[in-house]
Design an enzyme around this catalytic site. Structure first.
Site, PDB file in Angstrom:
ATOM      1  NE  ARG A   1      61.571  16.208  54.919  1.00 30.07           N
ATOM      2  CZ  ARG A   1      60.584  15.467  54.416  1.00 30.07           C
ATOM      3  NH1 ARG A   1      60.549  15.202  53.120  1.00 30.07           N
ATOM      4  NH2 ARG A   1      59.625  15.014  55.200  1.00 30.07           N
TER       5      ARG A   1
ATOM      6  CG  HIS B   1      57.025  12.067  49.402  1.00 30.34           C
ATOM      7  ND1 HIS B   1      57.909  12.472  48.417  1.00 30.34           N
ATOM      8  CD2 HIS B   1      57.144  12.976  50.388  1.00 30.34           C
ATOM      9  CE1 HIS B   1      58.539  13.578  48.818  1.00 30.34           C
ATOM     10  NE2 HIS B   1      58.090  13.907  50.006  1.00 30.34           N
TER      11      HIS B   1
ATOM     12  CD  GLU C   1      76.018  23.463  43.028  1.00 32.48           C
ATOM     13  OE1 GLU C   1      75.938  23.205  41.822  1.00 32.48           O
ATOM     14  OE2 GLU C   1      75.541  22.724  43.910  1.00 32.48           O
TER      15      GLU C   1
END
Lengths: 278, 278, 278, 278, 278
Positions: free
Chosen positions: C213, C200, C100
């Site tokens: 998740r 979704h 990152e």
């Protein structure tokens, strides 16, 4: 490119030339622009063709480490610099420290020749306080004759604007708000823009008694179309004025209105620097 | 500019004047604004015409290098500064360190005269901790009488707002959320805006028992229209309240809602500074 | 405000109260929130009413100048701090350095009481590595019972979600993606939102075997509506999952999806700090 | 949730599973991903399932103060580091200093395992030049088999892509452009997206002779959907190619195309660092 | 992919090839691009296929601490560097200090080979002033033959452009404005774009006498499509010109117009550096 297009094109050129002629500076301003006459405050603040350079500063942390005596001399140094250049620029300072995140003070420099304003600002940057401050925003614009609410195009509103005087206490606050309009605005027919500006101007009339306004044009000089400058002593009235200006259709054409909005206290240049030197 | 336009214009001026009259400060607030009376917490937090200055600070890395003894004195220094100015400003501090990226603490200063809030904030910037902190955001607003949900315009909702008291535990959290609305909102007819604000207000009623709210108006004073301030001890209820506020049509008119949203712990000023001095 | 509006309003209040009731924390979570019980990893990661604070750090350049021995002690210091607070917070660290631009590592802190997470993060900021790191982003959210894909509202999908276990290798990667939805989303009727969330959820089922998740709700707590957290050992599957989530109509309601997307390696807290201390 | 919805849902799951199967890595790439084989340049640049990490650096001002001898050793240090890791990563460097505002050089690291690329980049950050440079941007993606212009779906274009070789001089320039598409794009039916990608691909054919291209997929790994990478020796041809890509309907679905666009000179790693060490 | 699509595709390829042929550099420019001939100012400023690199610098605070003698030598050092490279680049400097927030000066480097411009800029970065300045913005573009207002496509406008000479005083100001157009623009049929560019060009004709213009193409080389460069001595005329350009439909296709707009004073390179060394 057919005949009608060429015809339109020529008409267009004539129209542009006309607009340009209208907006050309009157002879008197052009003379003043030669720079040999001393700056008169009342005059330069009314003349068209005057450049306004707004520079918003934030003190660097290093300012805290400047010895107290040197910090205290900073106010005199700035005062002398302004006096030295009083023939080429009119300089105002405003104190934002305590009210704003990105600035501690700002300058408005008015000049008939932009290079003169640049010279002053460059020298300011070399003063003790200038060296210890970062520029957060700099905006340049130029004053022009009234565009929409003229005697010819909008006589009643023009008269109303001319006949109402500021009657409030001496303003303690100045607010600077850059304004940029979108392509739809600039592509509107002139009559439509006039109509919108009348609707914009009308609700401002009740506030002429307690808010002063001044406009600089910036398209191409900076990433804004206008620099709007206000002085007031009544911030609730000012807040209501700005809500009125938000509540007309012209507002739908804004792509920048603020960003930054800068609110400062009106003080003498010496007192602004003194306040920052404590 | 034809007759009907002029007529509309005059009507407009009257309308604006009326709005202004409605929103003019009551005499009592004007008196308070002279600044000679000591600040009463309960009163200033209810009066219209009160300026609120929110300043959000992030400690500089240099703060770590300030000698421990001096850091520890910082809490007393701030406490004394607040006492010195208790006649002109009401000061609250909040601890955000540990919860926010861009800040460690913030101040809310309430004052009847904005210049007084500025004076306090300038002096705060010169304290040990003020010198070692950068301002991330500063927002100024002013309180006004209720605009939409008044006794006259929306009596049932007005009564509901007035009759429900906060019954939760002492709030441990404060949240500050700036709000800006788009041109479409401000161009809606007043009745339509009233209807939308009723729809906005209704779902908030169940949360009056565990979330306190306060509103400052900022149009023209800053790049936001409102500063909304909340206190709660129940963050799940608060989260549900904000989802309710997101789920009404008025939300479609927002161009800023947060940015930043700032969540802090409610502590005494001394304890906020102490927590940062460890 | 006419009768029908009042009627609607009252219906609205009832509806809001109902939603609130549904989302109120179950008693067991409330008990846990008293903080007197030690944190159980499996439990706190499943309970509703749990606050998650994500803090993303970037090492300051000064970290290079910290003496090597002190840098090496940093891992033990962090480990001890986590142990000290193991009764009030669950702490995970992730290594982003090398992947990152704006961060080198991040922390996820789970707590039943937000103030406890704040206390831990404040103390972390005072460790050697905390003092030498800047916070790039901090996000706070809270877990809630399932909102849409419940046993009642969407039994088949709910069953599918419950019956598919993660069967991949131990995840080596964690990804954090903030999500914010627009006013149109929040103004959809509940049934429409349910339908969209079913669309979704459906394409995510094939990925339950290799992507884990977890969801935190943030509306009002931060400038995001949700913090989505993923663990996986198969980044191509994860990439396909996110493309699936982009390819349903619900994606049209996103105003923030990432910004930042943060991808880190899952390591023990000690090993994250060790990797940064080399 | 009615029968037809469930039916659709199941169809959806099958469809997703099918897509996933198509995009699963071929066995050979999976083998390579175990990391035991040395990196072959030609192979890794063609294989699917390869991670590409682009890291764009800007030298810190402190770099000027590093003693000249140490600066000169930096090129050898980087060369050795690349050799040390030649079994796990393929490393390319590019010189942007003199062309870009926010960077002086960038690295492209290709690896079969993302953790390996992270390890290399972490070690690079600890070299002399790595310690004196800030990361401006970092993007991670993964290569995949062709998605649209395959032998099956678009045989003519696929053949054209395969039959045209680069015949220009050795490229002296590389350009990296991140691309992100909006929700409308991802919600288009597959056939429509295929049609758009054919229209996107067709005008690029004439440029295959003087521009090389390579694609990494990033959805969920970073705040972009794709990293597009180009090499050329003819920047006017490249400019025309990009105008061609702007002139097809697919461009209307872009929400990010550049930001940053990074243009660098192709040099050996040693020569890039040498150029920065003068 | 049916027959008609293939047909369209082939037509498309031919069309692209044709465009490319038209925009290929004339032989003379290609020769010049070999770099063996000395740079002629008048010629390089007219040739197509010339790269323009604009680099906008802001002095670092450390510049104030450079000893006065060394600061004064900086102008000579830059002058010598320009002379050293006069065979490969044409270099202009502009003074923005005092007018802009984010810059103090900028360079325009023209070269037939972009690598040559990069070499010069890299060496400039190693001069005393280059080391003490940060790059705020860098933009690279390339000149091309006229695209729309050619002798063939728009003969009247082409003639008008060719027949009007600049007759103002020597320009004291230069303005650089990046321009980026949206996907809708690039997807317009060529005839429609021609029509829009005619409407864009027509109102500029009256300003040819007091504003000079030059265009660089940047699509794919940078995050802009064009770099527009202006010189003038009449900023009110320039402001009117830019308002004219805002007032045609082509403006509706802009996604970037400025950001930054950079206004500087035209001075010799030596005098720019001298002004910054006081």
């Amino acid at each position: 490119m057919g005949h009608s297009l060429i015809h339109n094109l020529q008409a267009n050129i004539v129209a542009v030339a006309t607009i340009f002629a209208i907006q050309a500076l009157p002879a008197v301003a052009q003379q003043a622009a030669t720079g040999d006459v001393p700056i008169e405050r009342q005059k330069i603040l009314k003349d068209p063709g005057v450049f306004g350079v707004f520079t918003i500063f934030k003190l660097r942390h290093e300012w805290n480490n400047v010895p107290s005596a040197k910090r205290k001399d900073a106010a005199v140094e700035v005062k002398k610099l302004i006096e030295k250049h009083r023939d080429i620029v009119l300089v105002d300072l405003y104190l934002t420290r305590g009210l704003e995140a990105n600035s501690d003070f700002f300058l408005r420099v008015n000049a008939y020749d932009l290079v003169k304003a640049q010279i002053f600002m460059r020298e300011f940057r070399s003063t003790t306080i200038g060296k210890n401050a970062d520029v957060f925003e700099a905006l340049a614009g130029v004053t022009k004759p009234l565009n929409y609410i003229t005697k010819d195009k909008s006589p009643e509103l023009n008269a109303a604007l001319g006949s109402t005087a500021y009657t409030g206490d001496a303003p303690r606050y100045a607010i600077v708000i850059p304004v940029k309009k979108n392509a739809e605005w600039w592509n509107l027919p002139a009559e439509q823009r006039l109509k919108e500006m009348e609707a914009h101007t009308a609700p401002t009339l009740p506030y002429l008694v307690n808010v002063k306004r001044k406009l600089y044009h910036s398209t191409g000089l900076d990433d804004t179309d206008f620099i709007t400058y206000f002085e007031t002593n009544d911030l609730v009235a000012f807040n209501n004025l700005l809500i009125s200006l938000a509540s007309v259709p012209e507002n739908k054409y804004h792509v920048r209105w603020g960003n930054p909005t800068t609110l400062g206290a009106i003080l003498s240049p010496e007192n602004v620097i003194k306040a920052l030197s404590e």
